[in-house]
Write a protein that holds these residues in place. Sequence first.
Motif, PDB file in Angstrom:
ATOM      1  N   LEU A   1       0.863  -1.164  -0.085  1.00 50.20           N
ATOM      2  CA  LEU A   1      -0.082   0.010  -0.069  1.00 50.20           C
ATOM      3  C   LEU A   1       0.915   1.304   0.056  1.00 50.20           C
ATOM      4  O   LEU A   1       0.481   2.346  -0.679  1.00 50.20           O
ATOM      5  CB  LEU A   1      -1.046  -0.057   1.020  1.00 50.20           C
ATOM      6  CG  LEU A   1      -2.068  -1.179   1.395  1.00 50.20           C
ATOM      7  CD1 LEU A   1      -2.761  -1.064   2.337  1.00 50.20           C
ATOM      8  CD2 LEU A   1      -2.973  -1.084  -0.124  1.00 50.20           C
ATOM      9  N   LYS A   2       2.123   1.225   0.893  1.00 49.25           N
ATOM     10  CA  LYS A   2       2.880   2.465   0.727  1.00 49.25           C
ATOM     11  C   LYS A   2       3.417   2.474  -0.699  1.00 49.25           C
ATOM     12  O   LYS A   2       3.571   3.794  -1.344  1.00 49.25           O
ATOM     13  CB  LYS A   2       4.013   2.264   1.826  1.00 49.25           C
ATOM     14  CG  LYS A   2       3.295   2.176   3.306  1.00 49.25           C
ATOM     15  CD  LYS A   2       4.393   2.137   4.353  1.00 49.25           C
ATOM     16  CE  LYS A   2       3.709   2.344   5.753  1.00 49.25           C
ATOM     17  NZ  LYS A   2       4.678   2.436   7.057  1.00 49.25           N
ATOM     18  N   LEU A   3       3.912   1.506  -1.376  1.00 48.15           N
ATOM     19  CA  LEU A   3       4.514   1.595  -2.536  1.00 48.15           C
ATOM     20  C   LEU A   3       3.396   2.360  -3.336  1.00 48.15           C
ATOM     21  O   LEU A   3       3.635   2.716  -4.575  1.00 48.15           O
ATOM     22  CB  LEU A   3       4.984   0.426  -3.051  1.00 48.15           C
ATOM     23  CG  LEU A   3       6.200  -0.147  -2.431  1.00 48.15           C
ATOM     24  CD1 LEU A   3       6.660  -1.606  -2.540  1.00 48.15           C
ATOM     25  CD2 LEU A   3       7.395   0.421  -3.099  1.00 48.15           C
ATOM     26  N   GLY A   4       2.296   1.863  -3.288  1.00 44.68           N
ATOM     27  CA  GLY A   4       1.073   2.074  -4.303  1.00 44.68           C
ATOM     28  C   GLY A   4       0.850   3.611  -4.063  1.00 44.68           C
ATOM     29  O   GLY A   4       0.395   4.428  -4.839  1.00 44.68           O
ATOM     30  N   GLN A   5       1.282   4.475  -3.260  1.00 40.91           N
ATOM     31  CA  GLN A   5       1.214   5.797  -2.788  1.00 40.91           C
ATOM     32  C   GLN A   5       2.279   6.545  -3.383  1.00 40.91           C
ATOM     33  O   GLN A   5       2.323   8.010  -3.421  1.00 40.91           O
ATOM     34  CB  GLN A   5       0.906   6.083  -1.356  1.00 40.91           C
ATOM     35  CG  GLN A   5      -0.254   5.584  -0.723  1.00 40.91           C
ATOM     36  CD  GLN A   5      -0.208   5.759   0.802  1.00 40.91           C
ATOM     37  OE1 GLN A   5       0.794   6.223   1.368  1.00 40.91           O
ATOM     38  NE2 GLN A   5      -1.158   5.088   1.374  1.00 40.91           N
TER      39      GLN A   5
ATOM     40  N   LEU B   1      -2.826  -1.478  -8.612  1.00 42.31           N
ATOM     41  CA  LEU B   1      -2.293  -0.680  -7.501  1.00 42.31           C
ATOM     42  C   LEU B   1      -1.468   0.325  -7.551  1.00 42.31           C
ATOM     43  O   LEU B   1      -1.125   0.960  -6.416  1.00 42.31           O
ATOM     44  CB  LEU B   1      -2.082  -1.926  -6.348  1.00 42.31           C
ATOM     45  CG  LEU B   1      -3.140  -2.822  -5.903  1.00 42.31           C
ATOM     46  CD1 LEU B   1      -2.282  -4.017  -5.006  1.00 42.31           C
ATOM     47  CD2 LEU B   1      -4.184  -2.328  -5.438  1.00 42.31           C
ATOM     48  N   GLY B   2      -1.007   0.276  -8.841  1.00 35.09           N
ATOM     49  CA  GLY B   2       0.173   1.306  -9.055  1.00 35.09           C
ATOM     50  C   GLY B   2       1.625   1.031  -8.501  1.00 35.09           C
ATOM     51  O   GLY B   2       2.281   1.651  -8.035  1.00 35.09           O
ATOM     52  N   VAL B   3       1.629  -0.555  -8.499  1.00 39.05           N
ATOM     53  CA  VAL B   3       3.022  -0.927  -8.332  1.00 39.05           C
ATOM     54  C   VAL B   3       3.486  -1.852  -9.231  1.00 39.05           C
ATOM     55  O   VAL B   3       2.844  -2.829  -9.651  1.00 39.05           O
ATOM     56  CB  VAL B   3       3.053  -1.606  -6.802  1.00 39.05           C
ATOM     57  CG1 VAL B   3       4.230  -2.374  -6.363  1.00 39.05           C
ATOM     58  CG2 VAL B   3       2.169  -1.027  -5.762  1.00 39.05           C
TER      59      VAL B   3
END
Length: 243
Positions: free
Chosen positions: A123-127, A173-175
């Motif tokens: 989730l942090k990577l996805g941000q 997820l944007g990763v």
Amino acid sequence: MTTAGSYDFNGYQVLVVGGTRGEGHRIATAFAASGASVTVTGTMMLRSLYDSDLSAFDYESVNLARQDSIDHLVGTIGHIDVLVLAASCNLPYGLPPDEQAFITEAARSGLLGPTFLTTRLRLKLGQSPALGGGCVVNTGAVTSWLQLASTPEAAQRELAESTERAGRNWAGLGVRVNSVLRDARAVLPRQFTPGAEPAGGSRVAGGTLVRSQPRVGDAVTDAALFLASSAAARITGQTLRIS
């Protein structure tokens, strides 16, 4: 050719797991030379216990064979753009067979080791605002965790397959997830392999001009920086093999 300084990673937060020595340290150094803020991890409590120069990095201690240690590391991380997994599996000497079997199964199930850490940071990577999103780069060190229950060849196949799955499943997820693996086969027999010469140099051996190639470690570093860069923003689920 090395890529240190060839890419602009200013503003990037990079975590190199296993960045205190060897291949991981070279990768961390290259990211720092390209402007990134780099955190490296090791198993020792203090950075001063390492012989390597870690002054250019932040340092965190983590034991990938313990969930609570991984959770603590994840809790220390606010923002992250790039996660490089370069930590080999080094279980304590004399570990009881039942405990080793537990760690082996947990690592294969994604409940310990690099896979668990990556999942916890997803989730942090996805941000990440980086072009192409947050990026995960697996190195060959990850296969040592898979080799707890398989051969080196099977471990490489398994990492390539899991990289493809993660690249497909995490794209929304944007990763991005990619891997860099060394070719297990030697290109030349040992007696004909060029010695430790400057990268791109040459030498004379037995009347034959032999062209020295860059060190494999440098090629892995180059590939890791490329995969994390905006030039690879559309690349995910791929495994690059360095011969």
